[in-house]
Every structure is written in structure tokens, then in C-alpha cells.
Design a protein around this motif. Structure first.
Motif, PDB file in Angstrom:
ATOM      1  N   LEU A  64      -0.105  -3.151   5.004  1.00  0.00           N
ATOM      2  CA  LEU A  64       0.132  -1.712   4.856  1.00  0.00           C
ATOM      3  C   LEU A  64       1.073  -1.404   3.689  1.00  0.00           C
ATOM      4  O   LEU A  64       0.870  -0.405   2.982  1.00  0.00           O
ATOM      5  CB  LEU A  64       0.680  -1.134   6.157  1.00  0.00           C
ATOM      6  CG  LEU A  64      -0.331  -1.077   7.298  1.00  0.00           C
ATOM      7  CD1 LEU A  64       0.376  -0.844   8.617  1.00  0.00           C
ATOM      8  CD2 LEU A  64      -1.374  -0.010   7.035  1.00  0.00           C
ATOM      9  N   LYS A  65       2.095  -2.229   3.481  1.00  0.00           N
ATOM     10  CA  LYS A  65       2.988  -2.032   2.326  1.00  0.00           C
ATOM     11  C   LYS A  65       2.195  -2.160   1.027  1.00  0.00           C
ATOM     12  O   LYS A  65       2.378  -1.365   0.106  1.00  0.00           O
ATOM     13  CB  LYS A  65       4.132  -3.055   2.335  1.00  0.00           C
ATOM     14  CG  LYS A  65       5.233  -2.754   3.286  1.00  0.00           C
ATOM     15  CD  LYS A  65       6.461  -3.623   3.124  1.00  0.00           C
ATOM     16  CE  LYS A  65       6.225  -5.032   2.710  1.00  0.00           C
ATOM     17  NZ  LYS A  65       7.416  -5.892   2.750  1.00  0.00           N
ATOM     18  N   ASN A  66       1.325  -3.153   0.965  1.00  0.00           N
ATOM     19  CA  ASN A  66       0.508  -3.342  -0.239  1.00  0.00           C
ATOM     20  C   ASN A  66      -0.407  -2.141  -0.471  1.00  0.00           C
ATOM     21  O   ASN A  66      -0.520  -1.647  -1.594  1.00  0.00           O
ATOM     22  CB  ASN A  66      -0.332  -4.613  -0.129  1.00  0.00           C
ATOM     23  CG  ASN A  66       0.489  -5.871  -0.246  1.00  0.00           C
ATOM     24  OD1 ASN A  66       1.638  -5.844  -0.673  1.00  0.00           O
ATOM     25  ND2 ASN A  66      -0.080  -6.993   0.166  1.00  0.00           N
ATOM     26  N   ALA A  67      -1.049  -1.666   0.588  1.00  0.00           N
ATOM     27  CA  ALA A  67      -1.953  -0.514   0.455  1.00  0.00           C
ATOM     28  C   ALA A  67      -1.183   0.734   0.026  1.00  0.00           C
ATOM     29  O   ALA A  67      -1.619   1.468  -0.867  1.00  0.00           O
ATOM     30  CB  ALA A  67      -2.677  -0.267   1.775  1.00  0.00           C
ATOM     31  N   ALA A  68      -0.038   0.973   0.658  1.00  0.00           N
ATOM     32  CA  ALA A  68       0.750   2.170   0.349  1.00  0.00           C
ATOM     33  C   ALA A  68       1.311   2.115  -1.070  1.00  0.00           C
ATOM     34  O   ALA A  68       1.214   3.090  -1.823  1.00  0.00           O
ATOM     35  CB  ALA A  68       1.880   2.335   1.362  1.00  0.00           C
ATOM     36  N   SER A  69       1.880   0.990  -1.449  1.00  0.00           N
ATOM     37  CA  SER A  69       2.481   0.906  -2.784  1.00  0.00           C
ATOM     38  C   SER A  69       1.418   0.957  -3.877  1.00  0.00           C
ATOM     39  O   SER A  69       1.627   1.566  -4.923  1.00  0.00           O
ATOM     40  CB  SER A  69       3.349  -0.350  -2.923  1.00  0.00           C
ATOM     41  OG  SER A  69       2.564  -1.517  -2.863  1.00  0.00           O
ATOM     42  N   GLU A 116       7.202   1.102   9.917  1.00  0.00           N
ATOM     43  CA  GLU A 116       8.042   0.239   9.075  1.00  0.00           C
ATOM     44  C   GLU A 116       7.564   0.225   7.625  1.00  0.00           C
ATOM     45  O   GLU A 116       8.372   0.355   6.693  1.00  0.00           O
ATOM     46  CB  GLU A 116       8.054  -1.192   9.628  1.00  0.00           C
ATOM     47  CG  GLU A 116       8.987  -2.108   8.871  1.00  0.00           C
ATOM     48  CD  GLU A 116       9.086  -3.500   9.480  1.00  0.00           C
ATOM     49  OE1 GLU A 116       9.402  -4.441   8.710  1.00  0.00           O
ATOM     50  OE2 GLU A 116       8.869  -3.659  10.692  1.00  0.00           O
ATOM     51  N   ALA A 117       6.263   0.082   7.416  1.00  0.00           N
ATOM     52  CA  ALA A 117       5.729   0.044   6.052  1.00  0.00           C
ATOM     53  C   ALA A 117       5.972   1.370   5.332  1.00  0.00           C
ATOM     54  O   ALA A 117       6.291   1.383   4.146  1.00  0.00           O
ATOM     55  CB  ALA A 117       4.240  -0.285   6.079  1.00  0.00           C
ATOM     56  N   SER A 118       5.852   2.476   6.049  1.00  0.00           N
ATOM     57  CA  SER A 118       6.099   3.791   5.449  1.00  0.00           C
ATOM     58  C   SER A 118       7.553   3.942   5.029  1.00  0.00           C
ATOM     59  O   SER A 118       7.846   4.466   3.952  1.00  0.00           O
ATOM     60  CB  SER A 118       5.723   4.906   6.424  1.00  0.00           C
ATOM     61  OG  SER A 118       4.339   4.905   6.657  1.00  0.00           O
ATOM     62  N   HIS A 119       8.460   3.458   5.867  1.00  0.00           N
ATOM     63  CA  HIS A 119       9.883   3.522   5.527  1.00  0.00           C
ATOM     64  C   HIS A 119      10.191   2.677   4.293  1.00  0.00           C
ATOM     65  O   HIS A 119      10.939   3.107   3.411  1.00  0.00           O
ATOM     66  CB  HIS A 119      10.748   3.073   6.705  1.00  0.00           C
ATOM     67  CG  HIS A 119      10.863   4.087   7.793  1.00  0.00           C
ATOM     68  ND1 HIS A 119      11.863   5.030   7.847  1.00  0.00           N
ATOM     69  CD2 HIS A 119      10.081   4.321   8.871  1.00  0.00           C
ATOM     70  CE1 HIS A 119      11.703   5.790   8.906  1.00  0.00           C
ATOM     71  NE2 HIS A 119      10.606   5.376   9.552  1.00  0.00           N
ATOM     72  N   VAL A 120       9.621   1.491   4.231  1.00  0.00           N
ATOM     73  CA  VAL A 120       9.859   0.598   3.088  1.00  0.00           C
ATOM     74  C   VAL A 120       9.294   1.214   1.812  1.00  0.00           C
ATOM     75  O   VAL A 120       9.956   1.225   0.769  1.00  0.00           O
ATOM     76  CB  VAL A 120       9.253  -0.802   3.346  1.00  0.00           C
ATOM     77  CG1 VAL A 120       9.280  -1.649   2.088  1.00  0.00           C
ATOM     78  CG2 VAL A 120       9.996  -1.508   4.472  1.00  0.00           C
ATOM     79  N   VAL A 124       1.497 -10.717  14.253  1.00  0.00           N
ATOM     80  CA  VAL A 124       0.549  -9.641  13.971  1.00  0.00           C
ATOM     81  C   VAL A 124       1.285  -8.488  13.283  1.00  0.00           C
ATOM     82  O   VAL A 124       0.798  -7.926  12.295  1.00  0.00           O
ATOM     83  CB  VAL A 124      -0.133  -9.156  15.269  1.00  0.00           C
ATOM     84  CG1 VAL A 124      -1.012  -7.943  15.007  1.00  0.00           C
ATOM     85  CG2 VAL A 124      -0.941 -10.279  15.899  1.00  0.00           C
ATOM     86  N   HIS A 125       2.464  -8.153  13.791  1.00  0.00           N
ATOM     87  CA  HIS A 125       3.264  -7.063  13.215  1.00  0.00           C
ATOM     88  C   HIS A 125       3.601  -7.357  11.759  1.00  0.00           C
ATOM     89  O   HIS A 125       3.434  -6.508  10.878  1.00  0.00           O
ATOM     90  CB  HIS A 125       4.539  -6.869  14.039  1.00  0.00           C
ATOM     91  CG  HIS A 125       5.418  -5.789  13.525  1.00  0.00           C
ATOM     92  ND1 HIS A 125       6.462  -6.045  12.653  1.00  0.00           N
ATOM     93  CD2 HIS A 125       5.416  -4.447  13.731  1.00  0.00           C
ATOM     94  CE1 HIS A 125       7.060  -4.905  12.359  1.00  0.00           C
ATOM     95  NE2 HIS A 125       6.455  -3.927  12.996  1.00  0.00           N
ATOM     96  N   HIS A 126       4.067  -8.559  11.477  1.00  0.00           N
ATOM     97  CA  HIS A 126       4.443  -8.943  10.111  1.00  0.00           C
ATOM     98  C   HIS A 126       3.236  -8.856   9.172  1.00  0.00           C
ATOM     99  O   HIS A 126       3.335  -8.306   8.065  1.00  0.00           O
ATOM    100  CB  HIS A 126       5.022 -10.356  10.090  1.00  0.00           C
ATOM    101  CG  HIS A 126       5.325 -10.853   8.718  1.00  0.00           C
ATOM    102  ND1 HIS A 126       6.404 -10.409   7.982  1.00  0.00           N
ATOM    103  CD2 HIS A 126       4.660 -11.727   7.919  1.00  0.00           C
ATOM    104  CE1 HIS A 126       6.400 -10.997   6.796  1.00  0.00           C
ATOM    105  NE2 HIS A 126       5.350 -11.798   6.741  1.00  0.00           N
ATOM    106  N   ALA A 127       2.097  -9.370   9.620  1.00  0.00           N
ATOM    107  CA  ALA A 127       0.893  -9.343   8.778  1.00  0.00           C
ATOM    108  C   ALA A 127       0.464  -7.904   8.504  1.00  0.00           C
ATOM    109  O   ALA A 127       0.128  -7.553   7.363  1.00  0.00           O
ATOM    110  CB  ALA A 127      -0.233 -10.119   9.452  1.00  0.00           C
ATOM    111  N   LEU A 128       0.494  -7.056   9.535  1.00  0.00           N
ATOM    112  CA  LEU A 128       0.104  -5.659   9.352  1.00  0.00           C
ATOM    113  C   LEU A 128       1.063  -4.924   8.422  1.00  0.00           C
ATOM    114  O   LEU A 128       0.633  -4.134   7.571  1.00  0.00           O
ATOM    115  CB  LEU A 128       0.026  -4.944  10.700  1.00  0.00           C
ATOM    116  CG  LEU A 128      -1.161  -5.322  11.585  1.00  0.00           C
ATOM    117  CD1 LEU A 128      -1.012  -4.702  12.966  1.00  0.00           C
ATOM    118  CD2 LEU A 128      -2.473  -4.896  10.948  1.00  0.00           C
TER     119      LEU A 128
END
Length: 134
Positions: free
Chosen positions: A88-93, A13-17, A80-84
Motif C-alpha cells: 500500500l505504501k508503494n501504491a500510494a507513493s 498505517e500506510a496512509s499515515h506514512v 500479512v500486515h507488514h506485507a500489506l
């Protein structure tokens, strides 16, 4: 809940976003380790982060967890999913934006222009380690 299962969903999900918002997303390498308290006290540190060469070409998960054992967490899976996903979005962006900034500074030095093309970025991967203490 099985942490690695939740993590895989969150990475996707984070990768897609990140890809939708920034045009590119870094790879995410995941590893799971079971560390006994005595081993941790002896070593004094957590296990080292695997290098990209440690991962198979198509796989992004390297397990140090014994076969048949899952890394579980007694929490509500959606939380847990939402927090991860958020982490991950923060790390990727941040990775993408930092590399864009570095690329733009190099382009300005060479020809005085600016380029926001993300297709040419060489992004460092995001590493996620799950440490389970039995």
C-alpha cells in the motif's frame, strides 16, 4: 486472521506514512468478494472494481461477503500486515509522485516554473480487492 481487519489497519498505517513523507495520501477503497469456482469459470474474470460512487461518503469498504462471514487467511497476522503496508505504501507513493510529475509538467508548459505543492493534487484512489474462494 480476518483479512479485512488486517487490511484496514494496514491502510491506516500506510496512509499515515505516505502523508508524513509526501504531505498527502490518496484515498484507499477496499472491497471483498466471495467468488465460487464455478462462477469464476463461467464469467472468466474477477468481479469488477467498484467505482468511488459505489462507496458511502464516510466508508471506504464495500462488502460483497455474506453477513456474518469473514474473509480469513491462515497466516501470521503481523506478516500479512507488514506485507500489506509495504504494498500500500508503494501504491500510494507512486500515485502521489506520478501526479506531482504530471502537475509539474503542466505548470512548466503554462508558465515555465515548478511546483511541489501537494495540496492541490487530484489523486486517483488506490483500489484493493480481496477475493475469497470458498
Amino acid at each position: 486472521c480476518d483479512v479485512m481487519d488486517v487490511l484496514e489497519d494496514a491502510v491506516l498505517e500506510a496512509s499515515h506514512v505516505c502523508d508524513a513523507n509526501l504531505g498527502v495520501a490518496p484515498e484507499v477503497y477496499m472491497s471483498a468478494h466471495v467468488v465460487s469456482p464455478s462462477l469464476l469459470e463461467e464469467a472468466g474474470t474477477l468481479p469488477s472494481i467498484p467505482s468511488p460512487a459505489d462507496f458511502e461518503a464516510g466508508g471506504k469498504y464495500e462488502g460483497k461477503v455474506p453477513d456474518g462471514q469473514i474473509v480469513s487467511l491462515t497466516l501470521v497476522r503481523p506478516w500479512v500486515h507488514h506485507a500489506l503496508v509495504e504494498v500500500l505504501k508503494n501504491a500510494a507513493s507512486t500515485s502521489v509522485k506520478k501526479m506531482q510529475k504530471l502537475q509539474n509538467s503542466q505548470i512548466k508548459k503554462s508558465n515555465g516554473g515548478s511546483n511541489n505543492d501537494t495540496s492541490m493534487l487530484h489523486l486517483p484512489p488506490v483500489h484493493v480487492r480481496v477475493i475469497d474462494e470458498p
